[in-house]
Design an enzyme around this catalytic site. Structure first.
Site, PDB file in Angstrom:
ATOM      1  N   CYS A 156     -46.981 -13.873 -11.576  1.00  0.00           N
ATOM      2  CA  CYS A 156     -47.708 -15.138 -11.547  1.00  0.00           C
ATOM      3  C   CYS A 156     -46.736 -16.299 -11.294  1.00  0.00           C
ATOM      4  O   CYS A 156     -46.068 -16.349 -10.281  1.00  0.00           O
ATOM      5  CB  CYS A 156     -48.506 -15.297 -12.830  1.00  0.00           C
ATOM      6  SG  CYS A 156     -49.753 -16.599 -12.782  1.00  0.00           S
ATOM      7  N   HIS A 157     -46.635 -17.236 -12.240  1.00  0.00           N
ATOM      8  CA  HIS A 157     -45.747 -18.388 -12.100  1.00  0.00           C
ATOM      9  C   HIS A 157     -44.345 -18.123 -12.645  1.00  0.00           C
ATOM     10  O   HIS A 157     -43.469 -18.975 -12.540  1.00  0.00           O
ATOM     11  CB  HIS A 157     -46.338 -19.607 -12.818  1.00  0.00           C
ATOM     12  CG  HIS A 157     -47.540 -20.184 -12.145  1.00  0.00           C
ATOM     13  ND1 HIS A 157     -48.765 -19.566 -12.163  1.00  0.00           N
ATOM     14  CD2 HIS A 157     -47.703 -21.321 -11.431  1.00  0.00           C
ATOM     15  CE1 HIS A 157     -49.638 -20.302 -11.493  1.00  0.00           C
ATOM     16  NE2 HIS A 157     -49.023 -21.372 -11.035  1.00  0.00           N
ATOM     17  N   GLY A 205     -48.136 -18.242 -16.107  1.00  0.00           N
ATOM     18  CA  GLY A 205     -48.875 -19.321 -16.745  1.00  0.00           C
ATOM     19  C   GLY A 205     -48.185 -20.642 -16.475  1.00  0.00           C
ATOM     20  O   GLY A 205     -47.337 -20.758 -15.590  1.00  0.00           O
ATOM     21  N   ARG A 206     -48.509 -21.653 -17.262  1.00  0.00           N
ATOM     22  CA  ARG A 206     -47.886 -22.961 -17.058  1.00  0.00           C
ATOM     23  C   ARG A 206     -46.508 -23.078 -17.686  1.00  0.00           C
ATOM     24  O   ARG A 206     -45.727 -23.955 -17.333  1.00  0.00           O
ATOM     25  CB  ARG A 206     -48.786 -24.070 -17.602  1.00  0.00           C
ATOM     26  CG  ARG A 206     -49.859 -24.469 -16.616  1.00  0.00           C
ATOM     27  CD  ARG A 206     -50.517 -25.784 -16.974  1.00  0.00           C
ATOM     28  NE  ARG A 206     -51.245 -25.675 -18.225  1.00  0.00           N
ATOM     29  CZ  ARG A 206     -51.156 -26.552 -19.223  1.00  0.00           C
ATOM     30  NH1 ARG A 206     -50.363 -27.584 -19.147  1.00  0.00           N
ATOM     31  NH2 ARG A 206     -51.873 -26.389 -20.310  1.00  0.00           N
ATOM     32  N   TYR A 209     -47.759 -15.627  -7.885  1.00  0.00           N
ATOM     33  CA  TYR A 209     -49.057 -16.261  -7.689  1.00  0.00           C
ATOM     34  C   TYR A 209     -48.973 -16.993  -6.348  1.00  0.00           C
ATOM     35  O   TYR A 209     -47.956 -17.650  -6.059  1.00  0.00           O
ATOM     36  CB  TYR A 209     -49.348 -17.228  -8.837  1.00  0.00           C
ATOM     37  CG  TYR A 209     -50.746 -17.786  -8.780  1.00  0.00           C
ATOM     38  CD1 TYR A 209     -51.844 -16.939  -9.001  1.00  0.00           C
ATOM     39  CD2 TYR A 209     -50.981 -19.121  -8.500  1.00  0.00           C
ATOM     40  CE1 TYR A 209     -53.127 -17.430  -8.940  1.00  0.00           C
ATOM     41  CE2 TYR A 209     -52.274 -19.618  -8.440  1.00  0.00           C
ATOM     42  CZ  TYR A 209     -53.346 -18.766  -8.654  1.00  0.00           C
ATOM     43  OH  TYR A 209     -54.629 -19.248  -8.588  1.00  0.00           O
TER      44      TYR A 209
END
Length: 195
Positions: free
Chosen positions: A118-119, A88-89, A138
């Site tokens: 992912c991130h 995510g962020r 990601y």
């Protein structure tokens, strides 16, 4: 026997990448402490839902309030058997905290199991622990991973103590690899008998 797992999360981490591993790891008998810098047990982080709808990147919507069950300032990474870093962020800013970098480096120095997707690898890249690994992330994070010295490949990857996936659609395979690395024995239940 269950393992003690540290999970580092933050505001606008990806909802499914936090909630699913947190619950799945507990479901099979592991203890998971979810922590966030500058927040205490009982406080929450806001999650974001990343959906793939055919655009050039994911769509982000507001997720849930996820309650932390431990305080980062009070945990010692040496007390944990493994580390889980969702995406995510949140990794964008979590990698700026010294205590996050120190925790990640501990797990690699001690060759303990680490799972990220992912991130999440942005944090590992900032911790300078990816040299020589084969891994994934990601796709938009690929350049950061390669700049940190890894060999990036497509699909779920297990290399030594590290298990990586690209995003929440990889959960089944990613979690299975992590559970295997942890030595988790999931025995099938005995069939019920009719009396």
């Amino acid at each position: 026997m269950g393992k003690d797992i540290l999970m580092i999360v933050g505001d606008f981490g990806e909802d499914l990448e936090i909630m699913v591993p947190f619950q799945a790891l507990q479901m099979v008998g592991h203890d998971v402490d979810a922590v966030c810098p500058d927040k205490e047990a009982g406080e929450t982080v806001k999650t974001a839902i990343h959906d793939f709808r055919g655009d050039q990147t994911y769509l982000e919507e507001r997720g849930h309030d996820f309650e932390l069950n431990a305080t980062m300032d009070e945990v010692d990474p040496a007390d944990y058997d493994a580390l889980c870093v969702p995406g995510g962020r949140a990794p964008e800013y979590l990698r700026t905290y010294d205590e996050v970098i120190d925790a990640v480096q501990h797990f690699f120095e001690e060759d303990k199991p680490v799972a990220t997707l992912c991130h999440g690898p942005q944090i590992l890249a900032a911790a300078d622990v990816l040299e020589g690994y084969q891994m994934t992330s990601y796709p938009a994070v690929r350049a950061e991973c390669e700049a940190a010295g890894c060999s990036w490949v497509d699909g779920v990857v297990r290399d030594g103590n590290l298990v990586t996936g690209q995003a929440w659609p990889d959960h089944a395979e990613w979690l299975a690899e992590f559970l295997d690395l942890l030595g988790t024995d999931i025995s099938p239940a005995e069939p019920a008998t009719a009396d």
